[in-house]
Design a protein around this motif. Structure first.
Motif: not given
Length: 140
Positions: A98, A96, A106-111
């Motif tokens: 990035r 998850r 959005t970043s597709f739920g990445t952190v």
């Protein structure tokens, strides 16, 4: 995140099973475990090398370790598969992460992980390397 703790528990369990001869690695599993250890070592180097890299490279290297573990997992069954599955599960947060900032959307739920998150994940990979070395050592 506790990756190191999870890997330490996995490693202790694996080493205990090998010591007590509950888990006796067959030659094919021993070879695969050694190949996996080498792949992990190639992907994540010593702390001073890894910490000098840009975060995007550190993330690439950590993702490579996930690939090494997944490919090895696909090639085995039984206790080695269970161990590798546990290792993948421990390192799952890396999936998850990035390294790039997001401009918009959005970043597709990445952190974005913190620098210490990279260090923890890399240390966990080194623990896995050590565990694989320990469980493949010839009994003496």
């Amino acid at each position: 995140m506790n990756m190191r703790r999870i890997v330490a528990v996995l490693a202790e369990e694996a080493e205990q099973q090998v010591r007590s001869r509950v888990w006796q690695l067959e030659p094919d599993d021993r070879a695969l475990a050694l190949e996996t250890e080498a792949g992990l070592r190639d992907a994540v180097g010593p702390p001073n090398v890894q910490e000098a890299l840009p975060q995007i490279k550190r993330l690439e290297h950590l993702r490579e370790t996930l690939a090494v573990l997944a490919i090895s997992l696909a090639r085995t069954h039984g206790r080695l598969a269970w161990f590798l599955s546990g290792a993948l599960n421990a390192l799952e947060p890396v999936l998850r992460w990035r390294a790039l900032q997001i401009d918009h959307g959005t970043s597709f739920g990445t952190v974005l992980p913190k620098p210490e998150d990279y260090t923890e994940a890399e240390d966990a990979v080194r623990q896995l390397q050590h565990a694989l070395t320990q469980i493949t050592a010839e009994p003496g």
